[in-house]
Design a protein around this motif. Sequence first.
Motif, short mmCIF file in Angstrom:
data_model
loop_
_atom_site.label_atom_id
_atom_site.label_comp_id
_atom_site.label_asym_id
_atom_site.label_seq_id
_atom_site.Cartn_x
_atom_site.Cartn_y
_atom_site.Cartn_z
N ASP A 181 -17.02 15.98 15.78
CA ASP A 181 -15.42 16.91 15.30
C ASP A 181 -13.43 16.58 16.37
N PHE A 182 -14.17 16.57 17.60
CA PHE A 182 -12.56 16.07 18.53
C PHE A 182 -12.68 14.45 17.75
N VAL A 183 -13.26 13.19 17.41
CA VAL A 183 -12.78 12.30 17.06
C VAL A 183 -11.84 12.41 15.56
N PHE A 184 -12.43 13.55 15.03
CA PHE A 184 -12.54 13.33 13.33
C PHE A 184 -10.63 14.56 13.09
N SER A 185 -10.57 14.81 14.67
CA SER A 185 -9.51 15.68 15.15
C SER A 185 -8.18 14.92 14.52
N SER A 186 -8.54 13.62 14.88
CA SER A 186 -7.43 12.73 14.94
C SER A 186 -7.27 11.85 14.13
N CYS A 187 -8.13 11.72 12.63
CA CYS A 187 -8.53 11.04 11.65
C CYS A 187 -6.78 11.33 10.67
N TRP A 188 -6.45 11.74 10.21
CA TRP A 188 -5.90 12.10 9.42
C TRP A 188 -4.92 11.93 9.73
N ALA A 189 -4.41 12.27 11.06
CA ALA A 189 -2.83 11.77 11.53
C ALA A 189 -2.63 10.48 11.61
N ALA A 190 -3.91 9.82 11.77
CA ALA A 190 -3.76 8.13 12.46
C ALA A 190 -3.74 7.68 11.46
N CYS A 191 -4.28 8.51 10.12
CA CYS A 191 -4.47 7.53 8.55
C CYS A 191 -2.94 7.46 7.90
N LEU A 192 -2.12 8.89 8.48
CA LEU A 192 -0.66 8.49 7.77
C LEU A 192 0.34 7.70 8.88
N ASN A 193 -0.16 8.12 9.66
CA ASN A 193 0.51 6.74 10.74
C ASN A 193 0.58 5.31 10.04
N ALA A 194 -1.00 5.07 10.37
CA ALA A 194 -1.52 3.76 9.43
C ALA A 194 -0.21 3.37 7.76
N ILE A 195 -0.15 4.79 7.48
CA ILE A 195 0.65 4.72 5.81
C ILE A 195 1.70 4.26 6.34
N HIS A 196 2.63 5.07 6.60
CA HIS A 196 4.11 4.40 7.08
C HIS A 196 4.04 3.69 7.77
N SER A 197 3.29 2.76 8.35
CA SER A 197 3.23 1.55 9.25
C SER A 197 3.50 0.62 8.45
N THR A 198 2.83 0.78 7.47
CA THR A 198 2.15 -0.51 6.61
C THR A 198 2.43 -0.36 4.43
#
Length: 467
Positions: A181-198
């Motif tokens: 669950d701790f790892v899950f907490s980072s997933c949405w924000a990390a995906c948004l960051n990757a979307i912005h970069s890509t």
Amino acid sequence: MATSLLAPASGIKNIVKSPETIQYLSQDNCNADEVEPILPFQVAMRPARRYNSFSSLSSLVGRGGEGFLAERKKIIMAVALFSTYFSVMGAKCALPSTFNILTSADSGLKYHQEPQQIMSRVLTISTAAIAIGKFLLGPVIDKFGGTLCLKVALSMLMGALGLIASTKSFSVFACSWIMVDFVFSSCWAACLNAIHSTFPEEDWAGRIGSLAVAGRVVDTAEANGWARGQVASRQDGEHSPPHEIITAEAQYPSQTSSSVNNSLRVLRSESKTIAFWMHLISRSSLMIIASFLLFVPSYMTNAFGMSTSSAARVGSLYALGSLLSVSFGAKRFSASTKKTKIISSVTLLGSLFGCCLLQLAHITGTMHISPVGGAVSMFVWGVAFSIPFYIPPSMYALRQGGRLSSATIADAFDLVGFILLAWFNGFVASRQQDILMSWYSPFVLLTGCSLVSLVSLVTALATEGCT
């Protein structure tokens, strides 16, 4: 004619204009004035040059080839992000859907206390771990980039799931699941960051929608698994997430490095705007609305007398409505004008508010709703909340946060939502759900959340860009 064929080299441009001759000259990278004249019958005698290097092929392909490669990389990254979010969501949702199996004597775990009580405690702690992750990890993601953080998250997730699948110690199991669950907490924000970069800005809404679809597909499968009990046993092992992000790196330009201080500085700046707080309130309220999917099968069984399998199908219908909404409406909503967005939000959240009132009327006996009517209401519920929940706050985080703080802003929105969610799930789970009036208080809260979200989201959309 003979005289023209023996003309000096300087006149060759006017003598030989065949495509073959021009191609031959261009391959030699020389001017016509610097070569001997080429007679028409000699063109066929000269051997064709081969393009034996990638640079020659690239120069031949030109900008069209570069565009093709860029589009291919974006497709690879889109598939990788979808698969990654789908995998992480599947791992995160596995514990609630296997609750009955994990608390049974056949689970293989060694409990030192009553299983149901200790598993409820693990659920509470794991939800708190999500809130802590939301609080801590946003600036870290903005500093190191979403793609790198997703690689690390997937590696940690595979290790935790491996321990869960093999251990018989409840302490190891509990710590591993809290880590999931701790790892899950980072997933949405990390995906948004990757979307912005890509991706360019016009593609953001579509990519956010695809992530939402991945989450809704998991929800649909989870609802079916809840009712049918067809969940793989722990001895078979949970599925580890695939390596898409690791193997599909898509060679994009490196993200500009940012510091934690810069991320927090942008967050502080945005927190001075009305739109930031309105998006936070709306997203937090809708998170409670979205989480009600976990209780839809139980509610339909006790409030409408449905069988377990029929109640599960209603849960799937709820998730299907959400999936269709974000699949076909996300890009249109994002591309529309401010006025159209406000009208759409009022329509969707007004429908959600109406569904909540309808269920309240059924619970209190003011109005009798048939099981079919209840199922249709849940489908509309799923359609109505999805776009307001996923698109406006995520687009705000991407536009206002940029590369420096998009993940930090997204996690700030979710932090409050998960704190409220931990309380709400415990509140509903503690009630005697086989008594119809026990659902009255939860639906009063859900009705209030839908109304608060309607007002706050309309205010956010109307005041974006204002301090």
